[in-house]
Design a protein around this motif. Structure first.
Motif, mmCIF file in Angstrom:
data_model
loop_
_atom_site.group_PDB
_atom_site.id
_atom_site.type_symbol
_atom_site.label_atom_id
_atom_site.label_comp_id
_atom_site.label_asym_id
_atom_site.label_seq_id
_atom_site.Cartn_x
_atom_site.Cartn_y
_atom_site.Cartn_z
ATOM 1 N N SER A 155 0.661 -1.035 -0.124
ATOM 2 C CA SER A 155 0.213 -0.104 0.255
ATOM 3 C C SER A 155 0.840 1.685 0.321
ATOM 4 O O SER A 155 1.017 2.372 -0.640
ATOM 5 N N ASP A 156 2.060 1.658 1.132
ATOM 6 C CA ASP A 156 3.084 2.764 0.839
ATOM 7 C C ASP A 156 3.480 2.425 -0.741
ATOM 8 O O ASP A 156 3.910 4.539 -0.970
ATOM 9 N N HIS A 157 4.086 1.611 -1.573
ATOM 10 C CA HIS A 157 4.593 1.671 -2.475
ATOM 11 C C HIS A 157 3.459 2.280 -3.449
ATOM 12 O O HIS A 157 3.601 2.899 -4.411
ATOM 13 N N MET A 158 2.576 1.504 -3.063
ATOM 14 C CA MET A 158 1.097 2.558 -4.267
ATOM 15 C C MET A 158 0.843 3.725 -4.325
ATOM 16 O O MET A 158 1.016 4.597 -4.772
ATOM 17 N N GLY A 159 1.354 4.026 -2.713
ATOM 18 C CA GLY A 159 1.123 5.859 -2.691
ATOM 19 C C GLY A 159 2.563 6.546 -3.363
ATOM 20 O O GLY A 159 2.207 7.615 -3.032
ATOM 21 N N MET A 160 3.666 5.911 -3.152
ATOM 22 C CA MET A 160 4.812 6.497 -3.677
ATOM 23 C C MET A 160 4.762 6.968 -5.136
ATOM 24 O O MET A 160 5.445 7.973 -5.820
#
Length: 236
Positions: free
Chosen positions: A70-75
């Motif tokens: 999820s954090d990588h998607m946010g990045m």
């Protein structure tokens, strides 16, 4: 000018404007207009943008998604926002570079500190994308980290309100604005200016944070010139 090199922190939600999601062309135009005026004054400008208008890592994790994924998607969402802002700035005649913490050379330069500083010295606006490149760190922390690395004089955190209040001004009419706060008070009282990692990083390295209303025209220029606006968070 009070500040010659600034880091402007924009939330992804701010880019959405009144539509609440996606990217507002009007907001991009307003930001580009203000940045162009600052650049003409000789201010060196770096920008960090969140990705909350597209995807928030924490929100995805609370719905069952793996936090790292999820954090990588946010990045990646911050990269989309950064490219949109770059396009708007360059259509206003502003030389811009997007530097990403995740390598994607086809669309942006990789983040290298010396390269970023050199771009600033050449009066290019530098947009830092993809956060720190690591999960579990917010774009607030990325802003604090990059501000330290490029020796920015201040972090200007653009919000929808004109500073920090003793309680939510959107809910309470008797909310009182605070003009100045110390970092340690922000941490002790749990005031949601930026996350605690970002606050600690700024406190340890003595980089002030100015919280102000980005939707009031001319506010960034007034802050750069040393006028009292918003709330300053400082060690002093």
């Amino acid at each position: 000018m009070k500040y010659n090199r600034i880091l402007l922190k924009l939330s992804g939600e701010a880019l959405a404007g009144e539509q609440g999601h996606g990217i507002s062309a009007d907001v991009l135009t307003n930001i580009a207009t203000e940045v162009k005026e600052l650049q003409a004054m000789g201010v060196e400008i770096a920008i960090v943008i969140g990705g909350g208008n597209i995807h928030r890592g924490v929100a995805g994790a609370t719905k069952g998604m793996d936090r790292t994924t999820s954090d990588h998607m946010g990045m990646l969402a911050t990269v989309i926002n950064s490219l949109a802002l770059q396009d708007s700035l360059e259509r206003h005649g502003i030389n811009t570079r997007v530097l990403t913490a995740i390598d994607m050379q086809e669309i942006a330069e990789p983040y290298i500190r010396r390269r970023a500083v050199r771009h600033l010295e050449k009066k290019r606006v530098v947009i830092f994308a993809a956060g720190t490149g690591n999960p579990y760190f917010t774009t607030d922390t990325a802003a604090a980290l990059r501000a330290n690395e490029i020796d920015a004089h201040v972090i200007m955190k653009a919000t929808k309100v004109d500073g920090i209040y003793d309680k939510d001004p959107m809910k309470f009419k008797d909310a009182v604005k605070i003009d100045k706060l110390k970092f340690i008070d922000v941490l002790n009282k749990g005031i949601s200016v930026m996350d605690s990692t970002a606050i600690s990083l700024c406190m340890d390295n003595e980089i002030d944070i100015l919280v102000f209303n980005m939707f009031e025209e001319g506010n960034i220029k007034r802050a750069v010139m040393g006028e009292t606006i918003g709330t300053i968070v400082t060690n002093k």
